[in-house]
Scaffold this motif. Structure first.
Motif, PDB file in Angstrom:
ATOM      1  N   VAL A  48       0.019  11.760  -6.333  1.00  0.00           N
ATOM      2  CA  VAL A  48       0.420  12.761  -7.334  1.00  0.00           C
ATOM      3  C   VAL A  48      -0.797  13.454  -7.939  1.00  0.00           C
ATOM      4  O   VAL A  48      -0.694  14.587  -8.420  1.00  0.00           O
ATOM      5  N   PHE A  49      -1.930  12.791  -7.916  1.00  0.00           N
ATOM      6  CA  PHE A  49      -3.166  13.413  -8.404  1.00  0.00           C
ATOM      7  C   PHE A  49      -4.008  13.958  -7.254  1.00  0.00           C
ATOM      8  O   PHE A  49      -4.489  15.093  -7.302  1.00  0.00           O
ATOM      9  N   ALA A  60       0.834  -1.203   0.000  1.00  0.00           N
ATOM     10  CA  ALA A  60       0.000   0.000   0.000  1.00  0.00           C
ATOM     11  C   ALA A  60       0.868   1.252   0.000  1.00  0.00           C
ATOM     12  O   ALA A  60       0.567   2.236  -0.677  1.00  0.00           O
ATOM     13  N   ILE A  61       1.953   1.212   0.758  1.00  0.00           N
ATOM     14  CA  ILE A  61       2.880   2.343   0.790  1.00  0.00           C
ATOM     15  C   ILE A  61       3.538   2.533  -0.573  1.00  0.00           C
ATOM     16  O   ILE A  61       3.680   3.660  -1.066  1.00  0.00           O
ATOM     17  N   LEU A  62       3.933   1.436  -1.218  1.00  0.00           N
ATOM     18  CA  LEU A  62       4.570   1.528  -2.543  1.00  0.00           C
ATOM     19  C   LEU A  62       3.613   2.091  -3.585  1.00  0.00           C
ATOM     20  O   LEU A  62       4.029   2.802  -4.508  1.00  0.00           O
ATOM     21  N   MET A  63       2.319   1.813  -3.443  1.00  0.00           N
ATOM     22  CA  MET A  63       1.332   2.293  -4.408  1.00  0.00           C
ATOM     23  C   MET A  63       0.842   3.712  -4.127  1.00  0.00           C
ATOM     24  O   MET A  63       0.332   4.382  -5.017  1.00  0.00           O
ATOM     25  N   GLU A  64       0.985   4.170  -2.896  1.00  0.00           N
ATOM     26  CA  GLU A  64       0.402   5.444  -2.496  1.00  0.00           C
ATOM     27  C   GLU A  64       0.833   6.632  -3.369  1.00  0.00           C
ATOM     28  O   GLU A  64       0.015   7.518  -3.652  1.00  0.00           O
ATOM     29  N   PRO A  65       2.096   6.691  -3.828  1.00  0.00           N
ATOM     30  CA  PRO A  65       2.476   7.834  -4.683  1.00  0.00           C
ATOM     31  C   PRO A  65       1.625   7.960  -5.945  1.00  0.00           C
ATOM     32  O   PRO A  65       1.396   9.076  -6.427  1.00  0.00           O
TER      33      PRO A  65
END
Length: 415
Positions: A29-30, A20-25
């Motif tokens: 960004v939006f 989840a942390i890896l996907m959060e960016p």
């Protein structure tokens, strides 16, 4: 080197929290940009301050209804599946509507869709945090908050595009791009996370329970929060922080319209916030982690009160002072959100977490419904009065944090 730092930050975390942390960016960004500029965008298409405030209260009112069914849906459908379906409904579709919105009615439709995100707020939080040891939960919330804040570094670029193409055109394009980017992220994250152990057990337990009975069960928990030691005071703290955040919706308009800062200048506000957040994450969090949660909340809310009071003293056009003050406010907000969630989860029992967490959020939303509309009405008459009210509520919240810390100390000594 950056990769090594990232791996060390994620070391020891369970699969769901790590991924989840890896996907959060890819969300941040939006999400950070559109949330920050939303009031300016609504103003650019002709909405008034009362209308903007009304949209905020409409969102909260509908969020309350969705929150009432959040736990039943999450328990019956599962944390993972609820998060995927809910994110597509509450983010992808509204982003498309926002990209083409030209009237209050269109924004109201998007607000209604966005409000369904309260279900996802519960399911995603549980998906990420349920399998994480209690001592590591503040670290997870801190990393997620850091990611969201750092992605605010994109706002100067968007500000430059606004200066060239205008607020409306720039934001329409960014909303459309965000709809595509977020959808990719939601599908990708779903593929690399697993249902939590508690989620599997909850699905089995609630499969035979009538949906209306699940809703009634959640609402009964709202009235029974006082039976859990320490949870009532923490719920009041949680509620008041959310109420203040809703009142602060007009901060960007206050800076632009009252203090006369341009949209391009305001684009640097999240950059300062990101710098402050990185500094706090690297320097303050390791030290604050050694303190009891109650004392940490006192330190954090004292910082917030300083920022809220200083904002009232910023003279029009003083960029350096404005950026310094909003940096303090941003840092206090980051720390509040990090430790607020950790403190709340520490007071929830291991069984029935989804129901109780949803009950707290249900009560919070109910009490926060009038906040945005109230803020819009006050701002239309006197912007300074609105931020004076925020400062007063920050003082009240600091007093509550002191009370919680003292209670925590008494409990620790008794044990």
């Amino acid at each position: 080197m950056a990769r090594g730092l990232q791996l060390r930050a994620l070391a020891g975390l369970p699969r769901n929290a790590r991924n989840a942390i890896l996907m959060e960016p890819l969300w941040a960004v939006f999400g950070t940009v559109v949330l920050y500029y939303a009031p300016l965008y609504m103003r650019s298409v002709g909405l008034t301050s009362p209308q903007i405030g009304l949209l905020g209260s409409l969102t909260l009112g509908l969020s309350f209804l969705f929150q009432a069914i959040a736990a039943p849906v999450t328990n019956r459908v599962g944390r993972k599946r609820t998060t995927l379906i809910g994110d597509l409904i509450s983010w992808t579709v509204p982003m498309v509507v926002w990209a083409t919105a030209q009237s209050f009615a269109a924004f109201a439709v998007a607000a209604a869709l966005s409000a369904s995100g309260r279900i996802v707020s519960l399911s995603w939080s549980l998906l990420v945090i349920e399998d994480v040891p209690e001592r590591e939960r503040a670290r997870v919330f801190g990393i997620l908050g850091l990611i969201v804040t750092v992605c605010g570094l994109l706002t100067p670029l968007v500000g430059l595009l606004m200066a060239r193409y205008g607020v409306t055109e720039t934001m329409r394009a960014y909303y459309a791009l965000g709809a595509v980017g977020m959808t990719v992220m939601f599908l990708w994250r779903n593929a690399i996370t697993d249902e939590t152990r508690s989620g599997v057990a909850a699905m089995a337990q609630h499969r035979g329970l009538h949906p209306l009975e699940s809703v009634r069960h959640t609402l009964r928990l709202v009235s029974g929060l006082r039976s859990y030691p320490g949870l009532q005071g923490m719920t009041a703290f949680y509620l008041l922080t959310i109420f203040i955040e809703q009142l602060s919706l007009f901060q960007i308009l206050y800076l632009q319209e009252t203090l006369r800062f341009s949209a391009q200048t305001l684009s640097y506000v999240p950059v300062v916030g990101a710098a402050v957040t990185v500094g706090l994450y690297a320097l303050a969090l390791p030290r604050l982690a050694k303190l009891p949660l109650g004392r940490t909340l006192v330190v954090v809310r004292a910082l917030a009160l300083v920022g809220a009071g200083a904002l009232l003293l910023v003279p029009a056009g003083n960029v350096a002072l404005m950026l310094g003050v909003v940096g303090i406010i941003g840092g206090a907000t980051f720390l509040t959100q990090t430790y607020r969630e950790a403190a709340l989860f520490s007071r929830l029992p291991s069984e029935g977490t989804a129901d109780l967490y949803s009950a707290v959020q249900t009560l919070t939303l109910l009490c926060s419904i009038p906040a945005a509309a109230l803020a819009g009405a006050i701002f239309a008459v006197s912007p300074h009065s609105l931020f004076g009210l925020i400062a007063a509520l920050c003082a009240l919240l600091l007093w509550l944090a002191v009370w919680l810390a003292r209670r925590e100390g008494r409990v620790a000594r008794a044990a």
